[in-house]
Design a protein around this motif. Structure first.
Motif: not given
Length: 601
Positions: A261-267, A269-273, A289-292
């Motif tokens: 999951a990323v916020d509206v800025h593309g950072m 915020i969620t990263f499961n196992p 970190l930015p998604l890219e």
């Protein structure tokens, strides 16, 4: 005497007596160039007792001479001086010598004050004497030593100090009482406020007065009750939110698919196992970190994955196939879907991505494609001679020998075609559960002997060896399907053993398995062998050690998969031992018959 009567007539002393008042002590009246001290008493008749005032008065007088002054000074404990027209008429013995100087000093300072006569200090006070005819300028002077006056003043000051001290003590007591009444409730309010600051919302101020402080205390208590109720509601809401968050975290943690999951800025915020395993990076590394930077790889048309998945603020949902590059450089086929996350008002809060590793699916798809290509090839191989020889026979007549030879090739190719079709049908039936196995006790020595006899006829230039003791207990198998398994294994042994290398079939008791005693049935060859890295995959669906278009050996890649399904259905197991260039040994572990497992003879 006439002079005395003249002096007292109309005097204040007579007026005081006649009005019922006592005459002033030591009152002097002027008489014939001298003074008389007057005293008297009022007279009331027996008949006139009810009258409000006396009806007569008796006055006495005494000449105010030095003897009188001495007696008056002793009685009053003061010095007395009587003057007339500035001259001393009479004086107390102690003042006779200094009385002229005293009278002169009093004329300078007025009616009273401190005077210094000789070497001592005196305090003097004078009052005017009014008298009869010919008497003017008369004064009575009372004199006290300055030291006596100081003592009197000191005594007065002490009395004033004691009175002031007593007043201060009383004021202090009153202040303490008032302070206790006013400050104690405020202190209780302060202590209650401190307790609320520490988190104790059940505190009570214990202020029950009816004044403003009492109103404040009751208001404070109502506030703490309201805060306690709100705090309980907040705790319940926080607990519910924590439970929900825990369930969501457990759900996302147990997901087999990666969730990002990323916020509206593309950072991030969620990263499961699962995402950690897919990308090869931990949550601590990628959070924020930015998604890219996190998702690196290739999307269709050579685009970056982030571009293919859509911007973080995009309202659109996307499904796309990616090749993600792990942190170790490995490319992972990935199916990705992305969708916006919005609040109740429809505002986009970010984006959620679900990524699934489709390596297995891609491999299955590749093997299916290869299988279809192999089926096409395998079907064309027997169909080509069938069609060719049939066309030759159809064009013209041939001699009987040629006709029989052509018919034999057609028959051989037809059998090969039949074997291919039967394998596909049996594999599909076993895979779908449409085909059932019917186990029964089978003697392996007889079954193997019949099988190898057929193969000796089919491959006359090949040696086949049987090492199956007749004393071996019978196995609980479906005989037809076991023959199908052995046919496949012997066919592979012949196919992958060029040069006529011998093939052997052996069996022996192999101890206890999961369901009891097992027999190990083995087929060995001295052929090309299998690489150790791929030996464990040969029983997989559609697998071929050489899947290239230029492979030397045909086949569909279903034979060993069919063997594994049959043996698994019989309650057994399959293994392989192989060495490149030295040959292979395929082992089937089969359960012995039920009577032997149960210990019956």
């Amino acid at each position: 005497s006439d002079a005395f009567l003249s002096a007292v007539s109309g005097s204040r002393a007579v007026d005081d007596l006649l009005t019922g008042q006592a005459p002033r002590a030591g009152e002097l009246l002027g008489m014939d160039a001298t003074f008389v001290a007057v005293g008297g008493v009022a007279l009331n008749s027996q008949r006139a007792r009810a009258e409000p005032a006396p009806v007569a008065a008796v006055l006495t007088g005494r000449l105010a001479d030095p003897a009188w002054a001495a007696v008056a000074g002793q009685r009053l404990r003061l010095g007395v001086v009587v003057t007339m027209d500035g001259r001393v008429s009479s004086a107390s013995p102690a003042l006779r010598r200094d009385s002229p100087s005293l009278v002169s000093a009093l004329q300078r300072i007025g009616g009273r004050g401190r005077v210094r006569v000789g070497e001592g200090g005196l305090y003097a006070a004078s009052s005017r004497i009014t008298g009869g005819p010919g008497v003017t300028g008369g004064r009575t002077v009372a004199v006290s030593q300055a030291r006596s006056l100081a003592n009197v003043e000191r005594a007065g000051a002490q009395r004033l100090f004691l009175a002031a001290l007593l007043g201060a003590l009383l004021a202090g007591l009153v202040a303490v009482a008032v302070s206790h009444r006013l400050v104690a409730p405020i202190r209780r309010l302060t202590a209650a406020a401190a307790a609320v600051r520490e988190g104790d919302l059940d505190v009570d101020t214990a202020v029950d007065s009816q004044d403003e402080v009492g109103v404040l205390g009751r208001t404070f208590n109502e506030m703490t009750v309201s805060l306690s109720a709100q705090s309980a509601q907040l705790r319940q809401a926080a607990m519910a939110q924590a439970r929900l968050r825990g369930r969501l975290e457990a759900l996302t943690s147990s997901m087999s698919d990666a969730l990002v999951a990323v916020d509206v800025h593309g950072m991030v915020i969620t990263f499961n196992p699962a995402a950690e395993r897919l990308v090869g990076r931990s949550l601590g590394e990628v959070l924020g970190l930015p998604l890219e930077v996190v998702l690196v790889g290739v999307a269709p048309h050579g685009r970056p994955p982030v571009v293919a998945l859509g911007a973080a603020s995009s309202p659109d949902s996307v499904a796309v196939q990616l090749l993600l590059r792990r942190s170790d450089g490995q490319l992972v086929p990935t199916a990705a879907t992305a969708a916006p996350v919005t609040d109740d008002s429809g505002t986009t809060l970010g984006r959620v991505l679900v990524l699934r590793d489709v390596t297995r699916e891609a491999e299955v798809e590749r093997m299916k494609s290869q299988f279809l290509a192999n089926v096409s090839h395998e079907l064309r191989t027997p169909l080509t001679p069938i069609k060719g020889y049939a066309e030759i026979l159809a064009r013209r007549d041939h001699d009987p020998g040629a006709t029989r030879r052509f018919a034999g090739e057609i028959l051989s190719s037809s059998r090969r075609l039949e074997r291919i079709v039967r394998m596909i049908v049996e594999f599909a039936a076993l895979d779908s559960g449409a085909k059932e196995l019917h186990p029964e006790p089978v003697a392996l020595d007889e079954l193997v002997a019949d099988l190898l006899a057929r193969w000796e006829r089919a491959a006359p230039g090949r040696e086949f060896h049987q090492r199956v003791p007749s004393s071996l207990p019978a196995v609980e198998v479906d005989p037809a399907m076991l023959r199908r398994c052995l046919d496949e294994l012997v066919d592979n042994a012949v196919k992958f053993s060029p040069g006529g290398q011998p093939v052997s079939v052996s069996a022996e008791l192999d101890g206890e398995g999961a369901s009891g005693p097992m027999v190990r049935l083995s087929v060995r060859d001295r052929g090309v062998g299998i690489e150790a890295s791929t030996a464990g995959q040969v029983f997989g669906d559609f697998y071929q050690a050489d899947g290239s278009a230029t492979r030397h050996f045909g086949g569909l890649g279903l034979g060993l998969a069919l063997v594994r399904r049959i043996v698994d259905g019989l309650g057994g197991d399959t293994t392989v031992e192989s060495e490149p260039g030295a040959g292979s040994a395929f082992h089937l572990f089969l359960p012995v018959e039920a009577a032997v497992r149960d210990g019956d003879p």
